[in-house]
Design an enzyme around this catalytic site. Structure first.
Site, PDB file in Angstrom:
ATOM      1  N   HIS A 163       0.840  -1.200   0.112  1.00 16.06           N
ATOM      2  CA  HIS A 163       0.133  -0.006  -0.037  1.00 16.06           C
ATOM      3  C   HIS A 163       0.931   1.091   0.022  1.00 16.06           C
ATOM      4  O   HIS A 163       0.327   2.415  -0.239  1.00 16.06           O
ATOM      5  CB  HIS A 163      -0.889   0.143   1.329  1.00 16.06           C
ATOM      6  CG  HIS A 163      -1.886  -1.082   1.293  1.00 16.06           C
ATOM      7  ND1 HIS A 163      -2.879  -1.253   0.153  1.00 16.06           N
ATOM      8  CD2 HIS A 163      -2.127  -2.119   2.084  1.00 16.06           C
ATOM      9  CE1 HIS A 163      -3.466  -2.195   0.508  1.00 16.06           C
ATOM     10  NE2 HIS A 163      -3.152  -2.755   1.508  1.00 16.06           N
ATOM     11  N   ASP A 199      -1.944 -10.505  -2.613  1.00 17.17           N
ATOM     12  CA  ASP A 199      -2.729 -10.070  -1.246  1.00 17.17           C
ATOM     13  C   ASP A 199      -4.314  -9.984  -1.494  1.00 17.17           C
ATOM     14  O   ASP A 199      -4.743  -9.633  -2.599  1.00 17.17           O
ATOM     15  CB  ASP A 199      -2.079  -8.761  -0.512  1.00 17.17           C
ATOM     16  CG  ASP A 199      -2.525  -8.432   0.554  1.00 17.17           C
ATOM     17  OD1 ASP A 199      -1.786  -8.911   1.681  1.00 17.17           O
ATOM     18  OD2 ASP A 199      -3.608  -7.588   0.662  1.00 17.17           O
ATOM     19  N   HIS A 201      -6.032  -7.326  -0.565  1.00 15.39           N
ATOM     20  CA  HIS A 201      -6.284  -5.982  -0.744  1.00 15.39           C
ATOM     21  C   HIS A 201      -5.427  -5.711  -1.872  1.00 15.39           C
ATOM     22  O   HIS A 201      -4.436  -5.985  -2.414  1.00 15.39           O
ATOM     23  CB  HIS A 201      -5.993  -5.220   0.326  1.00 15.39           C
ATOM     24  CG  HIS A 201      -6.413  -5.539   1.716  1.00 15.39           C
ATOM     25  ND1 HIS A 201      -5.883  -6.374   2.604  1.00 15.39           N
ATOM     26  CD2 HIS A 201      -7.809  -5.258   2.354  1.00 15.39           C
ATOM     27  CE1 HIS A 201      -6.680  -6.621   3.671  1.00 15.39           C
ATOM     28  NE2 HIS A 201      -7.851  -5.698   3.543  1.00 15.39           N
TER      29      HIS A 201
HETATM   30  C1  OKP Z   1      -2.786  -4.259   4.721  1.00 10.69           C
HETATM   31  B1  OKP Z   1      -2.674  -5.427   3.862  1.00 10.69           B
HETATM   32  C2  OKP Z   1     -10.850  -3.053   8.343  1.00 10.69           C
HETATM   33  C3  OKP Z   1      -9.661  -2.037   8.327  1.00 10.69           C
HETATM   34  C4  OKP Z   1      -8.818  -2.249   7.337  1.00 10.69           C
HETATM   35  C5  OKP Z   1      -6.559  -1.668   6.255  1.00 10.69           C
HETATM   36  C6  OKP Z   1      -6.103  -2.932   5.851  1.00 10.69           C
HETATM   37  C7  OKP Z   1      -4.690  -3.175   5.475  1.00 10.69           C
HETATM   38  C8  OKP Z   1      -4.374  -4.241   4.883  1.00 10.69           C
HETATM   39  N1  OKP Z   1     -11.568  -2.733   9.399  1.00 10.69           N
HETATM   40  N2  OKP Z   1      -7.795  -1.519   7.457  1.00 10.69           N
HETATM   41  O1  OKP Z   1      -3.142  -5.190   2.450  1.00 10.69           O
HETATM   42  O2  OKP Z   1      -2.790  -6.830   4.149  1.00 10.69           O
HETATM   43 ZN    ZN Z   2      -4.162  -7.406   2.622  1.00 11.83          ZN
END
Ligand code: OKP
Ligand code: ZN
Length: 346
Positions: A163, A199, A201
């Protein structure tokens, strides 16, 4: 398989993060790296090595100089600002330069935190810089090994990186380890590198770093940003720009996706990587697609991670594997070991 690991990745220990308006224990915690380290130590065929404690040259090629300076000095400035010495709480930004404001960089540390952040979900701690640098250094060293002829190397990185953009932290990430690995492979002589982000995300930072470049193909398979973090990047119509037009591929998936839907996207991703003519691969591998992960809606099982690794290895490219997310901490070690063993066995 070579594993690059240093205890430096354990220093960053955020206390808490916000969920639904209340503070809960931070999900991105040192125990994640410990359990992965222990699972690989007990597993077959993993050879540990420590990366050098130096700043990888590729870091300055994927991140802005002012951002790196900010990260390196943020904690002591925050500590001085708060005035509580060793009891200083983790730092969180509280305002953002949204569209009605301007983006002039403020001078105060709390203003600068807001300038360089993309969310309030990423506690900046006393050890954030040290662990992020240890991770970036592990990723760079893994890339050196692969450039030097090893088939694959795994960088046991934490905090994650995908990110993090050239000048922004967020999503638990500070330095983009996958981008550092890709840039290191290019600097070592590769003409074209592909990054495959698995991932849960979307890896918005990685995409934005290479958006306008034609030498790095960035492919993401992820939860559709229509319903999932990071919400503001990762749509299928983002294809890159300028010399990078056509070198971005997003494969957003629906809530609840299981292995069959995932495997279909993986085929498309691998076809694109083969067509691009990449000479090396960076696998930006998060294990939060797992069915037991607290952040995930996907239904990926441990055996599926082995299949994922096998398919990625089937590309036949020298590969740097970098750890991204995965928050079902008790299961994370076994999941990573399964994935890497799937890759190595292919
Ligand atoms: C980081 B990686 C949900 C909050 C989400 C951000 C997630 C970051 C993920 N309640 N906050 O891509 O694993
Ligand atoms: Zn993630």
């Amino acid at each position: 398989m070579r594993v690059l690991y240093t205890p430096g990745v354990l220093i960053h220990a955020p206390r808490s993060e916000m969920k639904h308006g209340t503070m809960i224990p931070a999900r991105e915690c040192p125990a994640r790296a410990v359990i992965v380290r222990d699972a690989l130590t007990q597993g077959q065929g993993f050879h540990f090595e420590e990366p050098p404690g130096t700043v990888p040259p590729a870091l300055g090629r994927v991140h802005d100089r002012d951002y790196l300076e900010f990260l390196q000095t943020a904690w002591p400035r925050w500590q001085a600002h708060i005035g509580q010495g060793d009891d200083t709480p983790d730092a969180f930004p509280l305002i953002f330069p949204v569209r009605t404001l301007n983006e002039t960089r403020p001078k105060a540390i709390d203003g600068e935190l807001s300038y360089y952040a993309m969310d309030t979900g990423t506690p900046l701690t006393a050890g954030a810089w040290e662990s992020a640098l240890a991770s970036a250094s592990s990723a760079a060293e893994a890339a050196h090994r692969v450039a030097g002829g090893e088939r694959a190397a795994f960088a046991l990185t934490r905090p994650p990186g995908h990110h993090a953009a050239a000048g922004k932290f967020g999503g638990y990430c500070f330095l983009n380890n996958a981008a550092v690995a890709a840039q290191t492979l290019l600097d070592a002589g590769a003409d074209k590198v592909a990054i495959l982000d698995l991932d849960y995300h979307h890896g918005n930072g990685t995409q934005s770093i290479f958006q306008a470049r034609g030498d790095v193909l960035v492919v993401n398979i992820h939860a559709d940003p229509d319903f999932e973090f990071p919400f503001f990047l990762g749509r299928a119509d983002e294809t890159g720009e300028g010399p990078g037009e056509g070198a971005t591929l997003n494969l957003p998936l629906a809530r609840g996706t299981g292995w069959s839907g995932y495997a279909e996207a993986l085929e498309r991703a691998c076809a694109a990587i083969a067509a691009f003519g990449a000479e090396a691969l960076v696998l930006s591998w998060g294990f939060d697609t797992y069915e037991g992960d607290p952040l995930s809606t996907f239904k990926i099982a441990r055996d599926d991670f082995a299949r994922m690794g096998e398919r990625a290895a089937g590309l036949g490219l020298p590969s740097v594997i970098v750890l991204e997310g995965g928050y079902a901490t008790a299961s994370l070690g076994g999941n990573v070991a399964a994935g890497l063993s799937g890759f190595a066995g292919a």
